[in-house]
Motif scaffolding. Structure first.
Motif, PDB file in Angstrom:
ATOM      1  N   ALA A   1      14.312   9.229  20.959  1.00 27.72           N
ATOM      2  CA  ALA A   1      13.945   9.756  22.213  1.00 27.72           C
ATOM      3  C   ALA A   1      12.456   9.561  22.432  1.00 27.72           C
ATOM      4  O   ALA A   1      11.593   9.558  21.347  1.00 27.72           O
ATOM      5  N   ILE A   2      12.016   9.400  23.572  1.00 32.94           N
ATOM      6  CA  ILE A   2      10.512   8.955  23.923  1.00 32.94           C
ATOM      7  C   ILE A   2       9.952  10.276  23.739  1.00 32.94           C
ATOM      8  O   ILE A   2      10.306  11.371  24.170  1.00 32.94           O
ATOM      9  N   SER A   3       8.912  10.421  23.128  1.00 34.39           N
ATOM     10  CA  SER A   3       8.033  11.490  22.684  1.00 34.39           C
ATOM     11  C   SER A   3       6.659  11.435  22.650  1.00 34.39           C
ATOM     12  O   SER A   3       6.017  10.438  23.062  1.00 34.39           O
ATOM     13  N   HIS A   4       5.928  12.498  22.211  1.00 33.60           N
ATOM     14  CA  HIS A   4       4.522  12.637  22.099  1.00 33.60           C
ATOM     15  C   HIS A   4       3.904  12.308  23.409  1.00 33.60           C
ATOM     16  O   HIS A   4       4.279  12.830  24.389  1.00 33.60           O
ATOM     17  N   ARG A   5       2.693  11.429  23.425  1.00 36.10           N
ATOM     18  CA  ARG A   5       1.835  11.137  24.632  1.00 36.10           C
ATOM     19  C   ARG A   5       2.732  10.673  25.528  1.00 36.10           C
ATOM     20  O   ARG A   5       2.895  10.904  26.719  1.00 36.10           O
ATOM     21  N   THR A   6       3.714   9.523  25.023  1.00 36.52           N
ATOM     22  CA  THR A   6       4.520   9.172  26.148  1.00 36.52           C
ATOM     23  C   THR A   6       5.118   9.952  27.010  1.00 36.52           C
ATOM     24  O   THR A   6       5.645  10.107  28.120  1.00 36.52           O
ATOM     25  N   ALA A   7       5.965  10.963  26.359  1.00 30.81           N
ATOM     26  CA  ALA A   7       6.933  11.835  26.911  1.00 30.81           C
ATOM     27  C   ALA A   7       6.125  12.771  27.871  1.00 30.81           C
ATOM     28  O   ALA A   7       6.464  12.938  29.155  1.00 30.81           O
ATOM     29  N   ALA A   8       4.990  13.130  27.213  1.00 29.75           N
ATOM     30  CA  ALA A   8       4.084  13.852  28.417  1.00 29.75           C
ATOM     31  C   ALA A   8       3.600  13.207  29.474  1.00 29.75           C
ATOM     32  O   ALA A   8       3.508  13.679  30.678  1.00 29.75           O
ATOM     33  N   ARG A   9       3.275  12.027  29.547  1.00 30.42           N
ATOM     34  CA  ARG A   9       2.868  11.097  30.616  1.00 30.42           C
ATOM     35  C   ARG A   9       4.060  10.855  31.488  1.00 30.42           C
ATOM     36  O   ARG A   9       4.085  11.159  32.884  1.00 30.42           O
ATOM     37  N   LEU A  10       5.412  10.652  31.010  1.00 29.79           N
ATOM     38  CA  LEU A  10       6.766  10.509  31.936  1.00 29.79           C
ATOM     39  C   LEU A  10       7.048  11.936  32.570  1.00 29.79           C
ATOM     40  O   LEU A  10       7.373  11.835  33.685  1.00 29.79           O
ATOM     41  N   TRP A  11       6.576  13.031  32.022  1.00 33.02           N
ATOM     42  CA  TRP A  11       6.823  14.105  32.642  1.00 33.02           C
ATOM     43  C   TRP A  11       5.903  14.850  33.657  1.00 33.02           C
ATOM     44  O   TRP A  11       5.611  15.879  34.092  1.00 33.02           O
ATOM     45  N   GLY A  12       4.600  13.869  33.524  1.00 37.64           N
ATOM     46  CA  GLY A  12       3.642  14.178  34.513  1.00 37.64           C
ATOM     47  C   GLY A  12       2.426  15.114  34.245  1.00 37.64           C
ATOM     48  O   GLY A  12       1.802  15.626  34.861  1.00 37.64           O
ATOM     49  N   PHE A  13       2.436  15.179  32.864  1.00 38.68           N
ATOM     50  CA  PHE A  13       1.272  16.104  32.294  1.00 38.68           C
ATOM     51  C   PHE A  13       0.060  15.525  32.489  1.00 38.68           C
ATOM     52  O   PHE A  13      -0.178  14.335  32.601  1.00 38.68           O
ATOM     53  N   ALA A  14      -1.091  16.253  32.965  1.00 37.63           N
ATOM     54  CA  ALA A  14      -2.475  15.740  33.132  1.00 37.63           C
ATOM     55  C   ALA A  14      -3.121  15.424  31.636  1.00 37.63           C
ATOM     56  O   ALA A  14      -3.191  16.368  30.808  1.00 37.63           O
ATOM     57  N   LEU A  15      -2.949  14.264  31.390  1.00 37.85           N
ATOM     58  CA  LEU A  15      -3.754  13.705  30.179  1.00 37.85           C
ATOM     59  C   LEU A  15      -4.694  12.629  30.590  1.00 37.85           C
ATOM     60  O   LEU A  15      -4.849  12.098  31.443  1.00 37.85           O
ATOM     61  N   PRO A  16      -5.691  12.446  29.538  1.00 36.27           N
ATOM     62  CA  PRO A  16      -6.793  11.450  29.609  1.00 36.27           C
ATOM     63  C   PRO A  16      -6.131  10.143  30.091  1.00 36.27           C
ATOM     64  O   PRO A  16      -4.891   9.914  29.412  1.00 36.27           O
ATOM     65  N   PRO A  17      -6.729   9.171  30.622  1.00 34.88           N
ATOM     66  CA  PRO A  17      -6.165   7.923  30.661  1.00 34.88           C
ATOM     67  C   PRO A  17      -5.738   7.259  29.335  1.00 34.88           C
ATOM     68  O   PRO A  17      -6.190   7.459  28.527  1.00 34.88           O
ATOM     69  N   PRO A  18      -4.494   6.596  29.335  1.00 36.19           N
ATOM     70  CA  PRO A  18      -4.240   5.972  28.203  1.00 36.19           C
ATOM     71  C   PRO A  18      -5.061   4.864  27.958  1.00 36.19           C
ATOM     72  O   PRO A  18      -5.683   3.927  28.576  1.00 36.19           O
ATOM     73  N   ALA A  19      -5.084   4.553  26.282  1.00 40.74           N
ATOM     74  CA  ALA A  19      -6.081   3.438  25.873  1.00 40.74           C
ATOM     75  C   ALA A  19      -5.115   1.931  26.336  1.00 40.74           C
ATOM     76  O   ALA A  19      -4.007   2.206  26.295  1.00 40.74           O
ATOM     77  N   ILE A  20      -5.682   1.177  26.728  1.00 39.29           N
ATOM     78  CA  ILE A  20      -5.133  -0.119  26.878  1.00 39.29           C
ATOM     79  C   ILE A  20      -3.932  -0.390  25.926  1.00 39.29           C
ATOM     80  O   ILE A  20      -3.028  -1.014  26.177  1.00 39.29           O
ATOM     81  N   ASP A  21      -4.247   0.021  24.775  1.00 37.85           N
ATOM     82  CA  ASP A  21      -3.388  -0.618  23.679  1.00 37.85           C
ATOM     83  C   ASP A  21      -2.368   0.605  23.126  1.00 37.85           C
ATOM     84  O   ASP A  21      -2.057   0.514  22.129  1.00 37.85           O
ATOM     85  N   GLU A  22      -2.461   1.734  23.764  1.00 37.15           N
ATOM     86  CA  GLU A  22      -1.755   2.882  23.605  1.00 37.15           C
ATOM     87  C   GLU A  22      -0.198   2.622  23.294  1.00 37.15           C
ATOM     88  O   GLU A  22       0.664   2.050  24.181  1.00 37.15           O
ATOM     89  N   PRO A  23       0.379   3.012  22.198  1.00 34.67           N
ATOM     90  CA  PRO A  23       1.831   2.472  22.031  1.00 34.67           C
ATOM     91  C   PRO A  23       2.726   3.808  22.626  1.00 34.67           C
ATOM     92  O   PRO A  23       2.296   4.733  23.037  1.00 34.67           O
ATOM     93  N   VAL A  24       3.612   3.098  22.811  1.00 35.45           N
ATOM     94  CA  VAL A  24       5.055   4.199  23.387  1.00 35.45           C
ATOM     95  C   VAL A  24       5.380   4.865  22.154  1.00 35.45           C
ATOM     96  O   VAL A  24       5.675   4.112  20.953  1.00 35.45           O
ATOM     97  N   GLU A  25       5.531   6.152  22.114  1.00 43.25           N
ATOM     98  CA  GLU A  25       6.051   6.885  21.006  1.00 43.25           C
ATOM     99  C   GLU A  25       7.392   7.465  21.241  1.00 43.25           C
ATOM    100  O   GLU A  25       7.816   7.909  22.074  1.00 43.25           O
ATOM    101  N   VAL A  26       8.250   7.149  19.863  1.00 44.40           N
ATOM    102  CA  VAL A  26       9.618   7.513  19.950  1.00 44.40           C
ATOM    103  C   VAL A  26       9.734   8.229  18.630  1.00 44.40           C
ATOM    104  O   VAL A  26       9.316   8.008  17.736  1.00 44.40           O
ATOM    105  N   THR A  27      10.825   9.341  18.866  1.00 42.43           N
ATOM    106  CA  THR A  27      10.961  10.051  17.711  1.00 42.43           C
ATOM    107  C   THR A  27      12.449   9.735  17.408  1.00 42.43           C
ATOM    108  O   THR A  27      13.231   9.782  18.099  1.00 42.43           O
ATOM    109  N   VAL A  28      12.590   9.598  15.894  1.00 45.62           N
ATOM    110  CA  VAL A  28      14.078   9.242  15.574  1.00 45.62           C
ATOM    111  C   VAL A  28      14.516  10.159  14.546  1.00 45.62           C
ATOM    112  O   VAL A  28      13.683  10.780  13.828  1.00 45.62           O
TER     113      VAL A  28
END
Length: 144
Positions: free
Chosen positions: A89-116
């Protein structure tokens, strides 16, 4: 005519085009990937989701997770994450961004985070994807 979840009366009023526009609008916000809950929230009937999957306009890539093939390219990290970890499942910062949480802008190389789920043997290493493993995992936790 195939049952696409839209009645003939709906089609005569352009409802099919409106439904497709809603699907595209939701999926376009997250690199062509969306959840069943997001689609239902914007008024897409579940029978229409099922029909669009059968017709190939939507592809099921995990429980409650879909991609719009016309919007997805294999070089997006979100696409690579979903393909490499269909049990995750998409998780952590990636999930927060997809849900529309206000976060600092992502780093250019910020990875997609997945929990398995763990254990799961070896996991493919995918560029641009960070994998987190957990022993506490249940399909009941996944959005539908």
């Amino acid at each position: 005519m195939a049952d696409d979840g839209v009645t003939a009366a709906d089609q005569s009023f352009g409802m099919a085009a409106t439904i497709d526009a809603r699907i595209l609008g939701v999926a376009a916000r997250s690199a062509g990937v969306c959840t069943r809950a997001e689609l239902v929230a914007v008024g897409v009937p579940t029978r229409t989701i099922t029909a669009r999957v059968a017709a190939g306009a939507l592809a099921r890539i995990g429980p409650g997770l879909y991609e719009v093939p016309a919007l997805v390219t294999a070089d997006t990290p979100l696409f690579r994450a979903a393909r490499a970890h269909p049990d995750g499942a998409i998780s952590h910062r990636t999930a927060a961004r997809l849900w529309g949480f206000a976060l600092p802008p992502p780093a250019i190389d910020e990875p997609v985070e997945v929990t398995v789920p763990r254990p799961g043997g070896s996991r493919p290493r995918v560029p641009g994807v960070r994998v987190h493993a957990t022993r506490r995992w249940s399909p009941a936790d996944w959005p539908r």
